[in-house]
Design a protein around this motif. Structure first.
Motif, short mmCIF file in Angstrom:
data_model
loop_
_atom_site.label_atom_id
_atom_site.label_comp_id
_atom_site.label_asym_id
_atom_site.label_seq_id
_atom_site.Cartn_x
_atom_site.Cartn_y
_atom_site.Cartn_z
N LYS A 54 0.96 -1.14 -0.01
CA LYS A 54 -0.18 -0.05 0.06
C LYS A 54 0.95 1.20 -0.23
CE LYS A 54 -4.07 -2.09 2.21
NZ LYS A 54 -4.94 -2.29 3.26
N LYS A 55 1.96 1.12 0.34
CA LYS A 55 2.75 2.32 0.50
C LYS A 55 3.73 2.61 -0.81
CE LYS A 55 4.15 1.64 5.42
NZ LYS A 55 5.45 1.50 6.27
N ALA A 56 3.56 1.65 -2.00
CA ALA A 56 3.97 2.03 -3.14
C ALA A 56 2.79 1.44 -4.35
CB ALA A 56 5.16 1.07 -3.35
N PHE A 57 1.81 1.88 -4.01
CA PHE A 57 0.51 1.60 -4.86
C PHE A 57 0.95 1.98 -6.36
CE2 PHE A 57 -3.59 1.81 -6.83
CZ PHE A 57 -3.97 0.68 -6.54
N PRO A 58 0.59 1.36 -7.45
CA PRO A 58 0.97 1.72 -8.94
C PRO A 58 -0.47 2.62 -9.48
CG PRO A 58 0.48 -0.58 -8.81
CD PRO A 58 0.13 -0.15 -7.31
N THR A 59 -0.39 3.78 -8.87
CA THR A 59 -1.42 4.74 -9.35
C THR A 59 -1.57 4.65 -10.67
OG1 THR A 59 -1.18 5.91 -7.48
CG2 THR A 59 -2.79 7.01 -9.11
N ASP A 60 -0.65 5.12 -11.51
CA ASP A 60 -0.74 5.31 -12.93
C ASP A 60 -1.16 3.99 -13.65
OD1 ASP A 60 0.37 7.61 -12.48
OD2 ASP A 60 2.36 7.26 -13.44
N LYS A 61 -0.67 2.81 -13.19
CA LYS A 61 -0.94 1.31 -13.86
C LYS A 61 -2.25 1.10 -13.49
CE LYS A 61 0.66 -3.28 -13.99
NZ LYS A 61 1.70 -4.15 -13.46
N VAL A 62 -3.02 1.61 -12.58
CA VAL A 62 -4.30 1.21 -12.05
C VAL A 62 -5.51 2.32 -12.81
CG1 VAL A 62 -5.86 0.97 -10.14
CG2 VAL A 62 -3.66 -0.28 -10.12
N TYR A 63 -5.18 3.56 -12.58
CA TYR A 63 -6.10 4.48 -12.80
C TYR A 63 -5.62 5.22 -14.05
CZ TYR A 63 -8.07 4.10 -8.14
OH TYR A 63 -8.61 3.72 -7.11
N GLY A 64 -4.50 5.01 -14.66
CA GLY A 64 -4.17 5.83 -16.00
C GLY A 64 -4.97 5.45 -17.22
N PRO A 65 -5.29 6.37 -18.04
CA PRO A 65 -5.82 6.09 -18.98
C PRO A 65 -5.66 5.00 -19.91
CG PRO A 65 -4.74 8.07 -19.52
CD PRO A 65 -4.48 7.69 -17.99
N THR A 66 -6.48 4.39 -20.54
CA THR A 66 -6.33 3.42 -21.56
C THR A 66 -7.21 3.58 -22.74
OG1 THR A 66 -7.99 1.92 -20.50
CG2 THR A 66 -5.79 1.61 -19.68
N LYS A 67 -6.71 3.10 -23.80
CA LYS A 67 -7.40 3.46 -25.24
C LYS A 67 -8.87 2.54 -25.16
CE LYS A 67 -6.91 2.63 -30.11
NZ LYS A 67 -6.26 2.32 -31.48
N ASP A 68 -8.96 1.25 -24.71
CA ASP A 68 -10.16 0.33 -24.78
C ASP A 68 -10.72 0.32 -23.36
OD1 ASP A 68 -9.50 -0.24 -27.37
OD2 ASP A 68 -8.06 -1.70 -26.78
#
Length: 219
Positions: free
Chosen positions: A176-190
């Motif tokens: 939880k101290k190194a949660f991959p925010t971009d990977k989870v919430y970042g925009p995706t085309k599909d």
């Protein structure tokens, strides 16, 4: 004729701005009555406003948000994962006053939630579903999420009765101290899917130290 900023792009930018402000992700407590209903994760980093998110799974395609004006879909109402016996209605989750992401209340531990600040299932971008592993009341809706396998089917039904089928592309346990925010919430085309719950050992306060993240893509 002046160009319009697509609705989906505006929503993605707003989401990343909110994340940058301070996002706490799904937390669960131990089943002990003395533990709190949920734990707050460490504050994950998020890209600065205007910065492109990165680190999405290979199945999601480009990390650029959709540039087409697509009408909003109805909010998701139900999720089921046949391979591990999970079925749940979905409540809408937003942000707490401190900017952290809401989680379902402990007394509704067998109900998962959809983060309404993100994408709706069926539209470009990640739809994020959050559920407890355990609460002080006992076993919760995503208790068996750790057993899901790549290729499993996740069915999400919206309020209009349409069912979308997602295929699991991977999963990972993260601190939880190194949660991959971009990977989870970042925009995706599909249209993509993220399922989040707690995982790992308990700390001194009875909270798990990790999050389990399952990634899916629209079949």
């Amino acid at each position: 004729m002046p160009s319009r900023t697509p609705h989906r792009f505006r929503r993605t930018a707003a989401l990343l701005t909110a994340l940058a402000a301070c996002v706490g992700l799904a937390g669960c407590s131990s089943a002990e009555p003395t533990a709190s209903s949920s734990s707050v994760s460490g504050t994950p980093s998020a890209p600065a406003q205007g910065e492109t998110a990165s680190g999405t799974t290979g199945s999601t395609g480009s990390t650029e948000p959709s540039r087409t004006d697509e009408p909003d879909r109805p909010a998701p109402a139900h999720v089921s994962i046949p391979s591990i016996g999970i079925q749940s209605s979905l409540m809408e989750l937003g942000l707490n006053p401190d900017g952290t992401v809401e989680v379902p209340p402990a007394e509704k531990g067998m109900t998962a939630g959809w983060y309404s600040g993100g994408s709706a299932p069926g539209t470009p971008g990640p739809a994020v579903l959050i559920g407890h592993n355990d609460t002080r009341f006992g076993r919760a809706v995503f208790h068996d999420l750790k057993d899901i396998r790549e290729g499993a089917e996740v069915l999400v039904r919206d309020g209009a009765g349409k069912t979308l089928r997602y295929t699991v592309t991977g999963k990972e346990a993260v601190s939880k101290k190194a949660f991959p925010t971009d990977k989870v919430y970042g925009p995706t085309k599909d249209s993509t899917l993220r399922l989040i719950t707690c995982d790992g050992e308990f700390d001194a306060e009875g909270h798990t130290v990790d999050n389990l993240i399952v990634y899916g893509a629209l079949a």
